[in-house]
Design an enzyme around this catalytic site. Structure first.
Site, PDB file in Angstrom:
ATOM      1  N   ASP A  31     -19.378  28.675 -39.886  1.00 43.87           N
ATOM      2  CA  ASP A  31     -18.053  28.433 -39.334  1.00 43.87           C
ATOM      3  C   ASP A  31     -17.721  29.504 -38.301  1.00 43.87           C
ATOM      4  OD1 ASP A  31     -18.035  26.472 -41.161  1.00 43.87           O
ATOM      5  OD2 ASP A  31     -16.324  27.225 -42.336  1.00 43.87           O
ATOM      6  N   TYR A  32     -18.161  30.723 -38.597  1.00 43.44           N
ATOM      7  CA  TYR A  32     -17.851  31.834 -37.697  1.00 43.44           C
ATOM      8  C   TYR A  32     -18.487  31.616 -36.322  1.00 43.44           C
ATOM      9  CZ  TYR A  32     -17.701  36.468 -35.673  1.00 43.44           C
ATOM     10  OH  TYR A  32     -17.495  37.512 -34.824  1.00 43.44           O
ATOM     11  N   GLU A  33     -19.779  31.266 -36.339  1.00 49.81           N
ATOM     12  CA  GLU A  33     -20.462  31.025 -35.060  1.00 49.81           C
ATOM     13  C   GLU A  33     -19.774  29.901 -34.279  1.00 49.81           C
ATOM     14  OE1 GLU A  33     -25.117  31.350 -35.287  1.00 49.81           O
ATOM     15  OE2 GLU A  33     -24.297  30.851 -37.266  1.00 49.81           O
ATOM     16  N   PHE A  34     -19.378  28.862 -35.036  1.00 50.89           N
ATOM     17  CA  PHE A  34     -18.697  27.742 -34.399  1.00 50.89           C
ATOM     18  C   PHE A  34     -17.406  28.218 -33.732  1.00 50.89           C
ATOM     19  CE2 PHE A  34     -15.800  24.179 -34.170  1.00 50.89           C
ATOM     20  CZ  PHE A  34     -16.610  23.143 -33.713  1.00 50.89           C
ATOM     21  N   GLU A 110     -18.725  -3.176 -49.169  1.00 48.22           N
ATOM     22  CA  GLU A 110     -18.244  -1.860 -48.752  1.00 48.22           C
ATOM     23  C   GLU A 110     -17.244  -1.366 -49.776  1.00 48.22           C
ATOM     24  OE1 GLU A 110     -16.535  -2.374 -44.838  1.00 48.22           O
ATOM     25  OE2 GLU A 110     -18.260  -3.592 -44.256  1.00 48.22           O
ATOM     26  N   ARG A 133      -1.853   0.288 -38.274  1.00 49.42           N
ATOM     27  CA  ARG A 133      -1.849  -1.154 -38.467  1.00 49.42           C
ATOM     28  C   ARG A 133      -0.469  -1.742 -38.190  1.00 49.42           C
ATOM     29  NH1 ARG A 133      -3.747  -4.574 -43.729  1.00 49.42           N
ATOM     30  NH2 ARG A 133      -1.695  -4.273 -44.628  1.00 49.42           N
ATOM     31  N   TYR A 221     -15.226   0.825 -40.349  1.00 50.34           N
ATOM     32  CA  TYR A 221     -15.909  -0.322 -40.935  1.00 50.34           C
ATOM     33  C   TYR A 221     -15.849  -1.611 -40.134  1.00 50.34           C
ATOM     34  CZ  TYR A 221     -11.117  -0.724 -42.707  1.00 50.34           C
ATOM     35  OH  TYR A 221      -9.756  -0.751 -42.807  1.00 50.34           O
ATOM     36  N   LYS A 284     -17.789  -8.789 -47.543  1.00 48.27           N
ATOM     37  CA  LYS A 284     -17.635  -9.532 -46.290  1.00 48.27           C
ATOM     38  C   LYS A 284     -18.848 -10.425 -46.067  1.00 48.27           C
ATOM     39  CE  LYS A 284     -15.019  -5.680 -44.462  1.00 48.27           C
ATOM     40  NZ  LYS A 284     -14.999  -4.465 -43.647  1.00 48.27           N
ATOM     41  N   CYS A 402      20.182  22.632 -72.024  1.00 50.38           N
ATOM     42  CA  CYS A 402      19.132  23.057 -71.112  1.00 50.38           C
ATOM     43  C   CYS A 402      18.128  23.964 -71.821  1.00 50.38           C
ATOM     44  CB  CYS A 402      19.756  23.793 -69.923  1.00 50.38           C
ATOM     45  SG  CYS A 402      18.512  24.483 -68.818  1.00 50.38           S
TER      46      CYS A 402
HETATM   47  P1  AMP Z   1      -4.421  -4.678 -48.585  1.00 46.12           P
HETATM   48  O1  AMP Z   1      -3.571  -3.607 -47.914  1.00 46.12           O
HETATM   49  O2  AMP Z   1      -4.484  -4.518 -50.074  1.00 46.12           O
HETATM   50  O3  AMP Z   1      -4.118  -6.056 -48.092  1.00 46.12           O
HETATM   51  O4  AMP Z   1      -5.907  -4.368 -48.143  1.00 46.12           O
HETATM   52  C1  AMP Z   1      -6.263  -4.452 -46.814  1.00 46.12           C
HETATM   53  C2  AMP Z   1      -6.560  -3.092 -46.296  1.00 46.12           C
HETATM   54  O5  AMP Z   1      -7.679  -2.525 -46.938  1.00 46.12           O
HETATM   55  C3  AMP Z   1      -6.956  -3.100 -44.880  1.00 46.12           C
HETATM   56  O6  AMP Z   1      -5.835  -3.122 -44.033  1.00 46.12           O
HETATM   57  C4  AMP Z   1      -7.701  -1.808 -44.731  1.00 46.12           C
HETATM   58  O7  AMP Z   1      -6.814  -0.809 -44.322  1.00 46.12           O
HETATM   59  C5  AMP Z   1      -8.125  -1.453 -46.135  1.00 46.12           C
HETATM   60  N1  AMP Z   1      -9.574  -1.259 -46.287  1.00 46.12           N
HETATM   61  C6  AMP Z   1     -10.122  -0.204 -46.914  1.00 46.12           C
HETATM   62  N2  AMP Z   1     -11.448  -0.261 -46.890  1.00 46.12           N
HETATM   63  C7  AMP Z   1     -11.782  -1.363 -46.194  1.00 46.12           C
HETATM   64  C8  AMP Z   1     -13.021  -1.942 -45.808  1.00 46.12           C
HETATM   65  N3  AMP Z   1     -14.193  -1.405 -46.158  1.00 46.12           N
HETATM   66  N4  AMP Z   1     -12.981  -3.076 -45.088  1.00 46.12           N
HETATM   67  C9  AMP Z   1     -11.795  -3.634 -44.741  1.00 46.12           C
HETATM   68  N5  AMP Z   1     -10.599  -3.133 -45.071  1.00 46.12           N
HETATM   69  C10 AMP Z   1     -10.586  -2.012 -45.804  1.00 46.12           C
HETATM   70 ZN    ZN Z   2      19.852  25.420 -67.296  1.00 45.36          ZN
END
Ligand code: AMP
Ligand code: ZN
Length: 664
Positions: A31-34, A110, A133, A221, A284, A402
């Site tokens: 971390d220091y070098e960074f 996922e 969002r 993702y 998915k 209390c």
């Molecule tokens: P919900 O809010 O329960 O409708 O879940 C949807 C939300 O899950 C999405 O808006 C994402 O923000 C979140 N999410 C977390 N992980 C994932 C993932 N791997 N793929 C898609 N959505 C995800």
């Molecule tokens: Zn008190």
């Protein structure tokens, strides 16, 4: 090497180290070098502003202040997900899919990261903007804040498309969350409840330098765009990873719903081994072609399904109910449990909320109780296993006095909690108020921590926050664990706090319901503590956004003689109890009653300065155009949708020069 090349080379080197550290979790320098290299770059950039680059690693420290985040319409709508809770739900989903698509279906599994949803737009390999969002159609632009998150690449590598969006989740890993809470508790502040809310709260901070201090991470993702040469979800993940994004390795491509079920079962069991919290799995359909065939319902894709884990639950013995007294005198009953393993941690205590809760669930000492960990760090008691209740068990009688000072408790009408009314000398209230006073967002007294405050009170050196200003170095040196150096720091810290502006002093006073924002409003309106002390409930309610509850609390606070005495004591020490001459000079009522929306890029002032100008002159700044908007102040590149909206609602659009000229 010329300067420009040198700067470029340093940037590239730091980018690499950043990537190794934050994306690969595999640093190769200290971390220091960074820090040394970063410092070198900062100095070179400062000496050569002509080579400024918004994507430079030096730009991650933050510093930009955003008062109101601009509303931005997403190019690709951000959908929600349908939820499932059982094997049957998932099998039903598979059936629905098979009816619509032909051929084999593969799935990408996922983790469902529990954080705040984010969409990033990249153009020519650089982060262009980051938007929350929001309602899925439009969200808040929080680019300045997201830039400070080290796992978000500012400059991509490899073979990336010219323009694309990428969706993901900003999370607060558990370790960092617990560390933040330790600091908060040391400052005498309430700990944050859970990492998810803390992550989304952090993203909405106005000061990006504050965001930079929070250990947030961004997990990606979902790649979105036109002509991207990506044909499957899994392929998208691999490509995103190759461009430098943090795409967790737990994602897995599987060939059947049975394998999906195995994945779910595995992670339900092992979720606590991850550095961040998850609340389920997201499955998915892998082929983007099949995804297109399946399409969307009104709120979610048909090609994806969230599987939500059940809340983790165990049963254990409730050994004793104790009662805690908070800074405001509020009593919280606490269940002291036989230590039990839950969600990866040992649980010893759970909150019982209030008397009603105990009565409703008929919770008694000696009971076997069900403890659940939902989204919150503090576990909840969900019920009692009556079959195991001991024969001699007795109904819980809520305390009447209390536990700290013996005063009879009161329960104000309409409130769920009991309170200890002995504000003046109940120790946790006395200590809690002082801890609040010195905390970071209030007087920010350096060199003084929550524990030292307790020590000072217990030793009888102070009994309220104004007493701090009477402390001398020789008073504190004899205290346990107080070195001469720290005594000096403490006194200097207290001295320095006399420069803290009035609005923060007002917040520090700890008037119930007067949080940071309300304190700012009151400071601006009344300008001095004297004026505020003379205000009636009616005067207060007439101030924009001040309601009756706050108004009554303020009047109540200043009607106490003890409080006026403390205010006088603060005043005699030179604490800021009115807004400064400088602040005053810059304030007018010229724009009173007007609501402005600011949009685009400006030249003679920054967007934030412009907003400040409006507010200092009595105007209001709103983030989106509505029928309540009086004027839109437009710089270059005002968004076309905003312009259309303003025109539709017949709201006058002022350019920068016109606005500034009118203000003069
Ligand atoms: P919900 O809010 O329960 O409708 O879940 C949807 C939300 O899950 C999405 O808006 C994402 O923000 C979140 N999410 C977390 N992980 C994932 C993932 N791997 N793929 C898609 N959505 C995800
Ligand atoms: Zn008190």
């Amino acid at each position: 090497m010329n300067i420009k090349d040198k700067i470029e080379a340093l940037r590239e080197e730091l980018r690499q180290h950043n990537y190794k550290y934050y994306v690969l979790d595999n640093p190769t320098i200290s971390d220091y070098e960074f820090d040394m290299k970063l410092k070198e770059l900062q100095e070179l950039e400062a000496a050569h502003p002509e080579f400024f680059d918004p994507s430079s690693p030096t730009q991650r420290v933050g510093g930009e202040i955003t008062k109101n985040f601009a509303t931005v319409v997403h190019d690709y709508r951000m959908y929600s997900l349908d939820n499932s809770y059982s094997k049957e739900d998932l099998l039903d989903w598979e059936q629905r899919i098979k009816k619509i698509v032909d051929g084999e279906v593969q799935y990408t599994c996922e983790l469902k990261y529990d954080g705040a949803s984010i969409n990033l737009t990249y153009e020519n390999g650089r982060l262009l903007r980051a938007v929350t969002r929001g309602d899925g159609v439009q969200g808040d632009e929080i680019t300045a804040n997201v830039k400070t998150i080290k796992s978000v690449p500012l400059q991509l590598k490899g073979d990336y498309p010219t323009r694309f969006d990428i969706g993901g989740e900003i999370v607060l890993p558990v370790k960092g969350f617990l560390k933040m809470n330790e600091e908060r508790i040391a400052q005498g502040e309430e700990p944050y409840r859970n990492p998810r809310n803390t992550a989304s709260g952090s993203l909405k901070l106005q000061d990006s330098a504050e965001v930079a201090k929070r250990p947030l991470e961004c997990l990606l993702y979902s790649v979105k765009g036109r002509d991207l040469d990506i044909t499957t979800q899994y392929d998208g993940l691999l490509k995103a990873r190759s461009w430098g994004f943090k795409v967790p390795n737990e994602a897995k491509l599987v060939a059947s719903i049975d394998e999906v079920l195995d994945y779910v079962a595995y992670w339900e069991e092992h979720r606590n081994e991850l550095p961040y919290e998850i609340d389920g799995v997201v499955v998915k359909v892998n082929s983007l072609y099949q995804q297109e065939e399946l399409g969307y319902t009104a709120k979610a894709p048909r090609w994806a399904m969230a599987y939500k884990f059940k809340a983790e639950r165990v049963s254990t013995r409730l050994e004793k109910i104790t009662y805690q007294v908070g800074r405001t005198g509020a009593i919280t009953p606490v269940a002291n449990l036989k230590p039990v393993q839950l969600a990866g941690t040992v649980v010893k205590r759970a909150s019982l909320h209030n008397a009603d809760q105990i009565e409703k669930l008929d919770i008694r000492e000696g009971d076997e109780v069900f403890v659940e960990k939902g989204g919150d760090i503090i576990p909840k008691i969900m019920g009692v296993d009556l079959s195991l209740r001991p024969a001699d068990s007795e109904v819980t009688r809520y305390i009447e006095f209390c536990p700290e000072c013996g005063t009879k408790l009161i329960r104000p009408e309409g409130e769920a909690k009991h309170y200890c009314p002995n504000e003046k000398s109940c120790p946790p209230q006395v200590i809690g108020r002082i801890q609040h006073f010195i905390s970071r967002k209030a007087m920010d007294i350096e060199g003084l921590g929550g524990e030292t405050v307790a020590l000072l009170v217990n030793e009888g050196l102070i009994s309220n926050y104004a007493d701090l200003y009477d402390l001398k170095e020789e008073d504190v040196v004899p205290l346990e664990r107080m070195a001469e150096k720290s005594a000096k720091n403490l006194i200097e810290g207290i001295e320095a706090s006399k420069k803290i502006p009035f609005e923060r002093v007002l917040f520090a006073l700890g008037i119930r319901y007067v949080g940071e924002t309300v304190a700012k409003k009151l400071a601006k309106h009344f300008k001095s503590v004297e004026a505020l002390m003379e205000a009636s409930v009616e005067d207060l309610v007439n101030v924009d956004e001040i309601g009756e509850r706050i108004a009554e609390s303020v009047v109540d606070f200043f009607s106490s003689e003890a409080h006026t005495a403390i205010i006088n004591q603060l005043k005699s020490h030179g604490v800021q109890l009115e807004i400064s001459a400088e602040q005053l000079a810059n304030q007018t009522d010229k724009l009173k009653g007007n609501t402005y929306v600011v949009s685009g890029v400006f030249h003679s002032v920054s967007r934030n300065e412009l907003k400040k100008l409006i507010e200092n002159n009595g105007g209001r700044v709103a983030s989106s155009i509505s029928s309540k908007t009086t004027f839109v102040v437009a710089g270059d590149n005002m968004g076309p949708s905003k312009r259309a909206k303003a025109e539709k609602l017949n709201i006058p659009i002022l350019d920068e020069q016109t606005f500034l000229a009118e203000l003069k």
